[in-house]
Scaffold this active site. Structure first.
Site, PDB file in Angstrom:
ATOM      1  N   ASP A 164      -5.830   2.701  -6.236  1.00 11.78           N
ATOM      2  CA  ASP A 164      -5.127   1.420  -6.679  1.00 11.78           C
ATOM      3  C   ASP A 164      -4.281   1.869  -7.804  1.00 11.78           C
ATOM      4  OD1 ASP A 164      -4.667  -1.335  -7.431  1.00 11.78           O
ATOM      5  OD2 ASP A 164      -6.590  -1.846  -7.209  1.00 11.78           O
ATOM      6  N   ARG A 217      -2.227  -0.608  -9.140  1.00 10.74           N
ATOM      7  CA  ARG A 217      -1.651  -2.002  -9.850  1.00 10.74           C
ATOM      8  C   ARG A 217      -1.757  -1.840 -11.252  1.00 10.74           C
ATOM      9  NH1 ARG A 217      -4.846  -6.272  -6.081  1.00 10.74           N
ATOM     10  NH2 ARG A 217      -6.326  -4.069  -5.847  1.00 10.74           N
TER      11      ARG A 217
HETATM   12  N1  LIG Z   1      -2.111   0.350   0.146  1.00 13.03           N
HETATM   13  C1  LIG Z   1      -2.751  -0.781   0.904  1.00 13.03           C
HETATM   14  N2  LIG Z   1      -2.740  -1.961   0.504  1.00 13.03           N
HETATM   15  C2  LIG Z   1      -2.957  -3.046   0.910  1.00 13.03           C
HETATM   16  C3  LIG Z   1      -3.822  -2.778   2.180  1.00 13.03           C
HETATM   17  N3  LIG Z   1      -4.323  -3.777   2.644  1.00 13.03           N
HETATM   18  C4  LIG Z   1      -4.133  -4.756   1.883  1.00 13.03           C
HETATM   19  N4  LIG Z   1      -3.407  -4.524   0.750  1.00 13.03           N
HETATM   20  C5  LIG Z   1      -2.738  -4.535  -0.619  1.00 13.03           C
HETATM   21  O1  LIG Z   1      -3.892  -5.013  -1.499  1.00 13.03           O
HETATM   22  C6  LIG Z   1      -3.675  -5.900  -2.379  1.00 13.03           C
HETATM   23  C7  LIG Z   1      -4.769  -6.992  -2.299  1.00 13.03           C
HETATM   24  O2  LIG Z   1      -4.650  -7.980  -3.433  1.00 13.03           O
HETATM   25  P1  LIG Z   1      -5.382  -9.181  -3.773  1.00 13.03           P
HETATM   26  O3  LIG Z   1      -5.983  -9.662  -2.928  1.00 13.03           O
HETATM   27  O4  LIG Z   1      -4.823  -9.793  -4.768  1.00 13.03           O
HETATM   28  O5  LIG Z   1      -6.444  -8.166  -4.428  1.00 13.03           O
HETATM   29  P2  LIG Z   1      -8.071  -7.514  -4.345  1.00 13.03           P
HETATM   30  O6  LIG Z   1      -8.012  -6.150  -4.987  1.00 13.03           O
HETATM   31  O7  LIG Z   1      -8.547  -7.736  -2.979  1.00 13.03           O
HETATM   32  O8  LIG Z   1      -8.772  -8.382  -5.366  1.00 13.03           O
HETATM   33  P3  LIG Z   1      -9.255  -9.973  -5.017  1.00 13.03           P
HETATM   34  O9  LIG Z   1      -8.819 -10.651  -3.867  1.00 13.03           O
HETATM   35  O10 LIG Z   1      -8.923 -10.666  -6.202  1.00 13.03           O
HETATM   36  O11 LIG Z   1     -10.847 -10.049  -4.772  1.00 13.03           O
HETATM   37  C8  LIG Z   1      -2.208  -6.563  -1.765  1.00 13.03           C
HETATM   38  O12 LIG Z   1      -1.457  -5.866  -2.840  1.00 13.03           O
HETATM   39  C9  LIG Z   1      -1.995  -6.076  -0.539  1.00 13.03           C
HETATM   40  O13 LIG Z   1      -0.677  -5.887  -0.339  1.00 13.03           O
HETATM   41  C10 LIG Z   1      -3.948  -1.380   2.790  1.00 13.03           C
HETATM   42  O14 LIG Z   1      -4.446  -1.008   3.765  1.00 13.03           O
HETATM   43  N5  LIG Z   1      -3.334  -0.350   1.987  1.00 13.03           N
END
Ligand SMILES: Nc1nc2c(ncn2[C@@H]2O[C@H](COP(=O)(O)OP(=O)(O)OP(=O)(O)O)[C@@H](O)[C@H]2O)c(=O)[nH]1
Ligand SMILES: [Zn+2]
Length: 368
Positions: free
Chosen positions: A291, A293
């Site tokens: 991650d 972020r």
């Molecule tokens: N690198 C990558 N990013 C992904 C993938 N699937 C989703 N994402 C990213 O993951 C992030 C998910 O964001 P959120 O839903 O805010 O965060 P979370 O970590 O799931 O946490 P909560 O939803 O708050 O429980 C976004 O930046 C998406 O673009 C993946 O397969 N690879």
């Protein structure tokens, strides 16, 4: 503090220098990164054209090398837990790209541990939302062959970190939303080489009490297009719904596509996931950690909205820790979930098993 001449416009603060270097790398041009003892000419492999790669190789007399993170090194079978550098003499652009991010590549015959300056170059690539694979060559300081390139002192990179917290409000305007009526969209500008960030204020939250908030990372595929590969779209809409039901709250919509790696890297990683890799291993093939972020923007946005106590809607413990570490009092955490689909089930289970998300996928399936 720098003294500014009253007769000139000077932009010499460290963050501007870092932003210039980041822009150069994004446009596929070399920069010079230097510290007290050495100078490194650097190109981002992800952005450079094959022709410029060849030109760079010949200018540095084939002494160019490829920087790879320890995540990528592990995928090449090197398990010493350090960033590495491999020689590129007579290695084509295509072969270098295979070394940097093609799954299954195993032909790395020689390598050494990367030094601090080389690792710092990948930090710039990450700010530029490029893969952390750098073409590097040690050069003389003030090398005439690179005189037209942007030069960045390594010290400026650390000196610019305070800018990551520095934001201001650009605009605040109500927008009529289909489900929630008017919500204020507040736009924030600042940070280090960042796009504008948005907070959506639902209802009229009382900032003298803990404010319900959701920190949502952008997901073009899920939020915008209803992709079934993740739960983001559902979480965005359910999150806003929960804030409205809680009597008002704030959703911070952060520009953090692909867990901070950018849409280009995320789509490359999706390609690997179609071959059966999980979301974290796919990112590691590209050199990334689990991650990337950062939450300075979220903290700054809350402070500008006069919010210092919150109830957070998330399943992600990292978000809670980031707020608490920055002095925001987290009173409670509430879950925010989406539908489990055959396309996102593996992704959700991976988030639980490998990223510590507080999510019971079996219970979600049973409840549907
Ligand atoms: N690198 C990558 N990013 C992904 C993938 N699937 C989703 N994402 C990213 O993951 C992030 C998910 O964001 P959120 O839903 O805010 O965060 P979370 O970590 O799931 O946490 P909560 O939803 O708050 O429980 C976004 O930046 C998406 O673009 C993946 O397969 N690879
Ligand atoms: Zn998503």
């Amino acid at each position: 503090m720098t003294e500014h001449s009253p007769f000139a416009l000077e932009f010499k603060d460290p963050s501007r220098e870092v932003e210039r270097a980041v822009a150069e790398l994004r446009f596929g041009r070399p920069i010079i990164l230097e510290d007290r003892s050495r100078a490194l000419a650097v190109l981002a492999l992800d952005a450079v054209s094959p022709a410029l790669y060849d030109q760079f190789a010949s200018v540095v007399g084939q002494k160019h090398e490829l920087f790879l993170t320890r995540n990528r090194a592990e995928k090449l079978g090197i398990t010493r837990a350090s960033d590495i550098v491999a020689p590129l003499r007579n290695v084509s652009f295509h072969q270098a790209s295979e070394l940097a991010y093609t799954p299954g590549t195993k032909h790395l015959s020689a390598w050494r541990k990367a030094n601090e300056l080389e690792s710092a170059s990948a930090e710039l690539a990450s700010t530029a939302l490029l893969l952390p694979a750098m073409v590097c060559a040690e050069v003389e300081r003030d090398d005439k062959r690179f005189s037209s390139c942007c030069t960045l002192d390594h010290a400026q990179l650390s000196a610019s970190s305070n800018v990551r917290q520095s934001f201001q409000i650009v605009a605040r305007t109500p927008v009529p939303l289909e489900t929630f009526g008017y919500a204020d969209f507040v736009v924030f500008r600042g940070g280090l080489a960042q796009k504008d960030q948005v907070a959506i204020v639902v209802g009229k939250p009382d900032v003298s009490k803990p404010v319900p908030i959701r920190i949502h990372s952008s997901c073009i595929t899920g939020d915008l297009c209803g992709s079934l590969k993740c739960d983001c779209g559902d979480q965005l809409r359910n999150g806003l719904d929960l804030l409205a039901k809680a009597g008002g709250g704030v959703l911070l919509y952060l520009d953090q596509e692909g867990r901070g790696t950018g849409i280009g890297a995320k789509m490359r990683a999706y390609g690997f996931q179609h071959r059966g890799m999980d979301t974290i291993d796919a990112d590691a093939q590209l050199g990334f950690g689990a991650d990337h972020r950062r939450y300075e923007a979220a903290v700054a946005m809350l402070k500008l909205l006069n919010i210092d106590e919150v109830i957070v809607y998330t399943n992600n413990p990292t978000k809670i820790a980031a707020l608490s570490d920055a002095g925001i009092l987290v009173h409670a955490r509430s879950a925010v979930t989406g539908r489990v689909t055959s396309e996102n089930e593996f992704y959700l289970r991976t988030k639980t098993a490998r990223a510590g998300h507080m999510l019971d996928v079996d219970a979600l399936i049973a409840a549907e």
